[in-house]
Design a protein around this motif. Structure first.
Motif, PDB file in Angstrom:
ATOM      1  N   MET A   1       1.284  -1.192  -0.173  1.00  0.00           N
ATOM      2  CA  MET A   1      -0.054  -0.105  -0.377  1.00  0.00           C
ATOM      3  C   MET A   1       1.155   1.388  -0.244  1.00  0.00           C
ATOM      4  O   MET A   1       1.230   1.526   1.080  1.00  0.00           O
ATOM      5  CB  MET A   1      -1.253  -0.053   1.356  1.00  0.00           C
ATOM      6  CG  MET A   1      -1.655   1.415   1.437  1.00  0.00           C
ATOM      7  SD  MET A   1      -2.689   1.069   2.273  1.00  0.00           S
ATOM      8  CE  MET A   1      -2.064   1.508   4.073  1.00  0.00           C
ATOM      9  N   LEU A   2       0.829   1.729  -1.232  1.00  0.00           N
ATOM     10  CA  LEU A   2       1.379   3.538  -0.925  1.00  0.00           C
ATOM     11  C   LEU A   2       0.582   4.633  -0.714  1.00  0.00           C
ATOM     12  O   LEU A   2      -0.584   4.170  -0.968  1.00  0.00           O
ATOM     13  CB  LEU A   2       2.166   3.426  -2.585  1.00  0.00           C
ATOM     14  CG  LEU A   2       2.482   3.198  -3.438  1.00  0.00           C
ATOM     15  CD1 LEU A   2       3.466   2.982  -3.983  1.00  0.00           C
ATOM     16  CD2 LEU A   2       4.421   1.803  -2.707  1.00  0.00           C
ATOM     17  N   THR A   3       1.163   5.293   0.254  1.00  0.00           N
ATOM     18  CA  THR A   3       0.406   6.756   0.809  1.00  0.00           C
ATOM     19  C   THR A   3       1.527   8.044   0.017  1.00  0.00           C
ATOM     20  O   THR A   3       2.133   7.517   0.394  1.00  0.00           O
ATOM     21  CB  THR A   3       0.071   6.530   2.388  1.00  0.00           C
ATOM     22  OG1 THR A   3       1.609   5.675   2.907  1.00  0.00           O
ATOM     23  CG2 THR A   3      -0.673   5.476   2.158  1.00  0.00           C
ATOM     24  N   SER A   4       0.977   9.198  -0.075  1.00  0.00           N
ATOM     25  CA  SER A   4       1.973  10.124   0.099  1.00  0.00           C
ATOM     26  C   SER A   4       0.347  11.351   0.826  1.00  0.00           C
ATOM     27  O   SER A   4      -0.554  12.151   1.186  1.00  0.00           O
ATOM     28  CB  SER A   4       1.542  10.491  -1.102  1.00  0.00           C
ATOM     29  OG  SER A   4       2.790  11.925  -1.436  1.00  0.00           O
ATOM     30  N   ASN A   5       1.524  11.668   2.224  1.00  0.00           N
ATOM     31  CA  ASN A   5       1.094  12.572   3.256  1.00  0.00           C
ATOM     32  C   ASN A   5      -0.014  11.744   3.685  1.00  0.00           C
ATOM     33  O   ASN A   5      -1.685  12.437   4.061  1.00  0.00           O
ATOM     34  CB  ASN A   5       0.600  14.028   2.427  1.00  0.00           C
ATOM     35  CG  ASN A   5       1.498  15.090   1.956  1.00  0.00           C
ATOM     36  OD1 ASN A   5       2.501  15.456   2.983  1.00  0.00           O
ATOM     37  ND2 ASN A   5       1.808  15.327   0.762  1.00  0.00           N
ATOM     38  N   GLY A   6      -0.216  10.891   3.732  1.00  0.00           N
ATOM     39  CA  GLY A   6      -1.329   9.717   4.330  1.00  0.00           C
ATOM     40  C   GLY A   6      -2.601   9.521   3.814  1.00  0.00           C
ATOM     41  O   GLY A   6      -3.166   8.984   4.027  1.00  0.00           O
ATOM     42  N   TYR A   7      -2.100   9.928   2.457  1.00  0.00           N
ATOM     43  CA  TYR A   7      -3.721   9.710   1.622  1.00  0.00           C
ATOM     44  C   TYR A   7      -2.950   8.325   0.480  1.00  0.00           C
ATOM     45  O   TYR A   7      -1.796   8.198  -0.008  1.00  0.00           O
ATOM     46  CB  TYR A   7      -3.857  11.018  -0.041  1.00  0.00           C
ATOM     47  CG  TYR A   7      -4.556  11.666   0.908  1.00  0.00           C
ATOM     48  CD1 TYR A   7      -5.598  12.376   1.061  1.00  0.00           C
ATOM     49  CD2 TYR A   7      -3.654  12.945   1.278  1.00  0.00           C
ATOM     50  CE1 TYR A   7      -7.001  12.578   1.231  1.00  0.00           C
ATOM     51  CE2 TYR A   7      -4.224  14.672   1.444  1.00  0.00           C
ATOM     52  CZ  TYR A   7      -5.565  14.046   1.495  1.00  0.00           C
ATOM     53  OH  TYR A   7      -6.896  15.453   1.893  1.00  0.00           O
ATOM     54  N   CYS A 155      17.180   3.936  -3.178  1.00  0.00           N
ATOM     55  CA  CYS A 155      15.124   4.783  -2.366  1.00  0.00           C
ATOM     56  C   CYS A 155      14.258   4.086  -3.186  1.00  0.00           C
ATOM     57  O   CYS A 155      13.231   4.543  -4.491  1.00  0.00           O
ATOM     58  CB  CYS A 155      14.999   6.039  -3.553  1.00  0.00           C
ATOM     59  SG  CYS A 155      14.062   7.409  -2.224  1.00  0.00           S
ATOM     60  N   PRO A 156      13.829   2.966  -3.102  1.00  0.00           N
ATOM     61  CA  PRO A 156      12.283   1.760  -3.573  1.00  0.00           C
ATOM     62  C   PRO A 156      11.192   2.926  -3.201  1.00  0.00           C
ATOM     63  O   PRO A 156      11.873   4.072  -2.695  1.00  0.00           O
ATOM     64  CB  PRO A 156      12.902   0.800  -2.848  1.00  0.00           C
ATOM     65  CG  PRO A 156      13.650   1.656  -1.209  1.00  0.00           C
ATOM     66  CD  PRO A 156      14.983   2.399  -1.994  1.00  0.00           C
ATOM     67  N   VAL A 157      10.245   2.556  -3.775  1.00  0.00           N
ATOM     68  CA  VAL A 157       8.861   2.849  -3.490  1.00  0.00           C
ATOM     69  C   VAL A 157       8.551   2.751  -1.788  1.00  0.00           C
ATOM     70  O   VAL A 157       8.189   3.750  -1.803  1.00  0.00           O
ATOM     71  CB  VAL A 157       8.309   1.740  -4.096  1.00  0.00           C
ATOM     72  CG1 VAL A 157       6.921   2.686  -4.164  1.00  0.00           C
ATOM     73  CG2 VAL A 157       8.566   1.983  -5.643  1.00  0.00           C
ATOM     74  N   SER A 158       9.583   2.171  -1.339  1.00  0.00           N
ATOM     75  CA  SER A 158       9.287   2.457   0.275  1.00  0.00           C
ATOM     76  C   SER A 158       9.322   3.244   1.231  1.00  0.00           C
ATOM     77  O   SER A 158       9.450   3.548   1.977  1.00  0.00           O
ATOM     78  CB  SER A 158       9.210   0.473   0.771  1.00  0.00           C
ATOM     79  OG  SER A 158      10.710   0.581   0.653  1.00  0.00           O
ATOM     80  N   ARG A 159      10.683   3.583  -0.054  1.00  0.00           N
ATOM     81  CA  ARG A 159      11.563   5.424   1.127  1.00  0.00           C
ATOM     82  C   ARG A 159      10.884   6.016   0.746  1.00  0.00           C
ATOM     83  O   ARG A 159      11.192   7.562   0.638  1.00  0.00           O
ATOM     84  CB  ARG A 159      12.876   5.056   0.567  1.00  0.00           C
ATOM     85  CG  ARG A 159      14.015   5.026   1.698  1.00  0.00           C
ATOM     86  CD  ARG A 159      15.193   5.462   1.493  1.00  0.00           C
ATOM     87  NE  ARG A 159      15.162   3.360   1.905  1.00  0.00           N
ATOM     88  CZ  ARG A 159      16.748   2.749   1.582  1.00  0.00           C
ATOM     89  NH1 ARG A 159      18.023   3.689   1.131  1.00  0.00           N
ATOM     90  NH2 ARG A 159      17.103   1.456   2.137  1.00  0.00           N
ATOM     91  N   GLY A 160       9.895   6.198  -0.147  1.00  0.00           N
ATOM     92  CA  GLY A 160       8.931   7.113  -0.558  1.00  0.00           C
ATOM     93  C   GLY A 160       9.547   8.547  -1.510  1.00  0.00           C
ATOM     94  O   GLY A 160       9.788   9.303  -1.410  1.00  0.00           O
ATOM     95  N   GLY A 161      10.066   7.628  -2.417  1.00  0.00           N
ATOM     96  CA  GLY A 161      10.348   8.950  -4.005  1.00  0.00           C
ATOM     97  C   GLY A 161       9.897   8.856  -4.604  1.00  0.00           C
ATOM     98  O   GLY A 161       8.136   9.656  -4.056  1.00  0.00           O
ATOM     99  N   VAL A 228       7.107   4.362   4.127  1.00  0.00           N
ATOM    100  CA  VAL A 228       7.131   3.211   4.947  1.00  0.00           C
ATOM    101  C   VAL A 228       8.259   2.540   4.808  1.00  0.00           C
ATOM    102  O   VAL A 228       7.915   1.562   5.456  1.00  0.00           O
ATOM    103  CB  VAL A 228       5.994   2.979   4.818  1.00  0.00           C
ATOM    104  CG1 VAL A 228       4.521   3.996   4.633  1.00  0.00           C
ATOM    105  CG2 VAL A 228       5.790   2.777   2.957  1.00  0.00           C
ATOM    106  N   SER A 229       9.664   2.997   4.772  1.00  0.00           N
ATOM    107  CA  SER A 229      10.547   1.753   5.251  1.00  0.00           C
ATOM    108  C   SER A 229      11.650   1.672   6.970  1.00  0.00           C
ATOM    109  O   SER A 229      11.074   2.846   6.999  1.00  0.00           O
ATOM    110  CB  SER A 229      11.519   2.406   3.984  1.00  0.00           C
ATOM    111  OG  SER A 229      12.491   3.113   4.323  1.00  0.00           O
TER     112      SER A 229
END
Length: 261
Positions: A1-7, A155-161, A228-229
């Motif tokens: 599950m990917l989020t941005s600013n909590g969304y 910077c994998p997706v989980s690290r917030g790229g 989220v890493s």
């Protein structure tokens, strides 16, 4: 599950950022056409990964001793940002020479260069970079300025790229030309799912590695994912243009998060 600013991003509105194929990387006209079509160029391994990791180590060596927010800001804005190590990193031949070749003229690097750090678990409005396109911050210069987003370390997706809204530059270009998008210097929204629906487009993501660079136009909408890493997310974004094009004078000072831009 990917989020941005909590969304939470809708899985049906996600896609993959496309890497520039090796045979195209030496074809300038092909690259220019690709940039016009996609709004970005994802160049894997453009930089020496060892050079990137060395700068990451330098950064955390200096900031690691900061015991509070005030100490961190002092190190960042008084030592790192105006320092020779950062200047050399951003103007290293692998970058400057590439832009000179791609732009077909003397390249100009804006002095205002930004470093972004996100710790694991940081989320909520204002944590990750919200959706925007760069022109709203650079209106007093050429609209042909190009941004280079550089992950400082893997910077994998989980690290917030960084995520890019697919094809968004076409609509932004049209709306800008028609005078419908004379936006103030502010983000569009933190609600990435809603923006994807509005544009009927996917957010494109990637697992970036040290040495990768993404070049994007001033009209391409982009934003950051939440980290989220378990590792620190560190990146820099810098801007090059042709030296003989109009330059936004406001961007010729070292970056500070209270500089009003």
């Amino acid at each position: 599950m990917l989020t941005s600013n909590g969304y939470v991003l809708d899985e049906e509105r996600l896609g993959v950022l496309q890497v520039v194929p090796e045979p195209e990387r030496s074809e300038r006209d092909v690259l220019r056409a690709r940039l016009m079509r996609d709004g970005y160029l994802y160049l894997t391994g453009l930089l020496d990964a060892a050079v990137v990791e060395q700068f990451r180590e330098y950064y955390f060596r200096l900031t690691g001793a900061a015991t509070d927010r005030a100490s961190y800001r002092k190190v960042l804005f008084e030592e790192i940002v105006p320092g020779p190590e950062y200047a050399a990193f951003c103007a290293q031949p692998a970058l400057k020479d590439w832009f000179e070749w791609f732009l077909g003229g003397e390249p100009f690097l804006h002095r205002r260069k930004i470093i972004r750090q996100t710790a694991p678990g940081e989320n909520g409005i204002g944590t990750a970079t919200q959706a925007h396109y760069d022109l709203v911050y650079l209106r007093e210069g050429s609209d042909q300025v190009l941004s280079a987003w550089i992950p400082l370390g893997d910077c994998p997706v989980s690290r917030g790229g960084l995520a890019y809204l697919e094809g968004s530059h076409h609509r932004v270009l049209a709306d800008e030309a028609a005078g419908r998008l004379k936006r103030p210097a502010a983000s569009m929204t933190a609600d990435l799912p809603a923006l994807a629906t509005e544009y009927d487009a996917n957010w494109l993501v990637a697992n970036y590695a040290a040495g990768d660079v993404v070049i994007h136009t001033a009209h391409t909408i982009h934003a950051a994912l939440d980290n989220v890493s378990t590792e620190m997310r560190l990146s820099t974004d810098i801007r090059y243009q042709r030296a003989d094009d109009a330059v936004d004078a406001r961007w010729q000072h070292h970056w500070h998060d209270r500089d009003g831009l």
